[in-house]
Design a protein around this motif. Sequence first.
Motif, PDB file in Angstrom:
ATOM      1  N   ARG A 189      -9.352  -2.498   3.266  1.00 47.12           N
ATOM      2  CA  ARG A 189      -8.122  -2.240   4.026  1.00 47.12           C
ATOM      3  C   ARG A 189      -6.895  -2.398   3.141  1.00 47.12           C
ATOM      4  O   ARG A 189      -5.954  -1.616   3.230  1.00 47.12           O
ATOM      5  CB  ARG A 189      -8.024  -3.174   5.233  1.00 47.12           C
ATOM      6  CG  ARG A 189      -8.779  -2.686   6.430  1.00 47.12           C
ATOM      7  CD  ARG A 189      -8.357  -3.398   7.696  1.00 47.12           C
ATOM      8  NE  ARG A 189      -8.190  -4.832   7.577  1.00 47.12           N
ATOM      9  CZ  ARG A 189      -9.129  -5.744   7.817  1.00 47.12           C
ATOM     10  NH1 ARG A 189     -10.334  -5.371   8.176  1.00 47.12           N
ATOM     11  NH2 ARG A 189      -8.866  -7.028   7.689  1.00 47.12           N
ATOM     12  N   ALA A 190      -6.911  -3.397   2.273  1.00 50.53           N
ATOM     13  CA  ALA A 190      -5.781  -3.612   1.360  1.00 50.53           C
ATOM     14  C   ALA A 190      -5.631  -2.429   0.405  1.00 50.53           C
ATOM     15  O   ALA A 190      -4.506  -1.983   0.131  1.00 50.53           O
ATOM     16  CB  ALA A 190      -5.967  -4.913   0.581  1.00 50.53           C
ATOM     17  N   GLN A 191      -6.751  -1.905  -0.095  1.00 47.97           N
ATOM     18  CA  GLN A 191      -6.692  -0.734  -0.981  1.00 47.97           C
ATOM     19  C   GLN A 191      -6.126   0.469  -0.236  1.00 47.97           C
ATOM     20  O   GLN A 191      -5.286   1.198  -0.764  1.00 47.97           O
ATOM     21  CB  GLN A 191      -8.090  -0.385  -1.512  1.00 47.97           C
ATOM     22  CG  GLN A 191      -8.583  -1.319  -2.575  1.00 47.97           C
ATOM     23  CD  GLN A 191      -9.983  -0.954  -3.026  1.00 47.97           C
ATOM     24  OE1 GLN A 191     -10.849  -0.644  -2.203  1.00 47.97           O
ATOM     25  NE2 GLN A 191     -10.211  -0.985  -4.327  1.00 47.97           N
ATOM     26  N   HIS A 192      -6.596   0.690   0.982  1.00 45.22           N
ATOM     27  CA  HIS A 192      -6.108   1.832   1.759  1.00 45.22           C
ATOM     28  C   HIS A 192      -4.624   1.680   2.068  1.00 45.22           C
ATOM     29  O   HIS A 192      -3.869   2.652   1.999  1.00 45.22           O
ATOM     30  CB  HIS A 192      -6.907   1.976   3.056  1.00 45.22           C
ATOM     31  CG  HIS A 192      -8.326   2.356   2.831  1.00 45.22           C
ATOM     32  ND1 HIS A 192      -9.339   2.000   3.681  1.00 45.22           N
ATOM     33  CD2 HIS A 192      -8.924   3.045   1.831  1.00 45.22           C
ATOM     34  CE1 HIS A 192     -10.483   2.459   3.220  1.00 45.22           C
ATOM     35  NE2 HIS A 192     -10.255   3.099   2.101  1.00 45.22           N
ATOM     36  N   ALA A 193      -4.197   0.477   2.396  1.00 46.01           N
ATOM     37  CA  ALA A 193      -2.780   0.238   2.687  1.00 46.01           C
ATOM     38  C   ALA A 193      -1.933   0.477   1.437  1.00 46.01           C
ATOM     39  O   ALA A 193      -0.845   1.060   1.517  1.00 46.01           O
ATOM     40  CB  ALA A 193      -2.577  -1.176   3.214  1.00 46.01           C
TER      41      ALA A 193
END
Length: 182
Positions: A112-116
Amino acid sequence: MSFLQRRIAATAVLAALALPVLAQPAPPAPPAAGASASPARKPGDMQERRQAHMAQRTNALKAQLKLTPEQEPAWNAFTAAMQPTERPARLDRADMEKLTTPERIDRMRALRAQHAAEADRRGEATKTFYATLTPEQQKTFDSQTHRMRRMGGPRGDWGHGEPGHRGMRGGNMPMGGGQPAR
């Protein structure tokens, strides 16, 4: 209405819905031996079609914006930022089952952090490009990118992502948005 009457009514409705299927012509016969059938789709075909579709839409947007020569470098930087980045290696189901619940949670948080971070990067690139546009071009950009998002279907992107997947999985939404990864 009694139970029997409801069952009869339900059966009648289902039968009525099935009638159009029965009225359709029979599917064509398979090709005879020796006749060439349509070529089988290759795994790369979908990716190629997706890239061609994105290029077509990007070119149409550029034409509608009527960019000046001074705006070309900003456009090039914007479109380069919208290109998908390399996706991180994914654990398959068997690998995920080997992890403990806290490890799986941490893995999902990292994804999720990468996508954000990718969405933020695209969003900032969009804002930077948008600032170079005239008010008229901004109106065009707003209407066209909003329309692209609506027409993008469940993915809501510029033709990237996985079929049937909601959100920004590897996608390129010029507004830097999309639904959060799940």
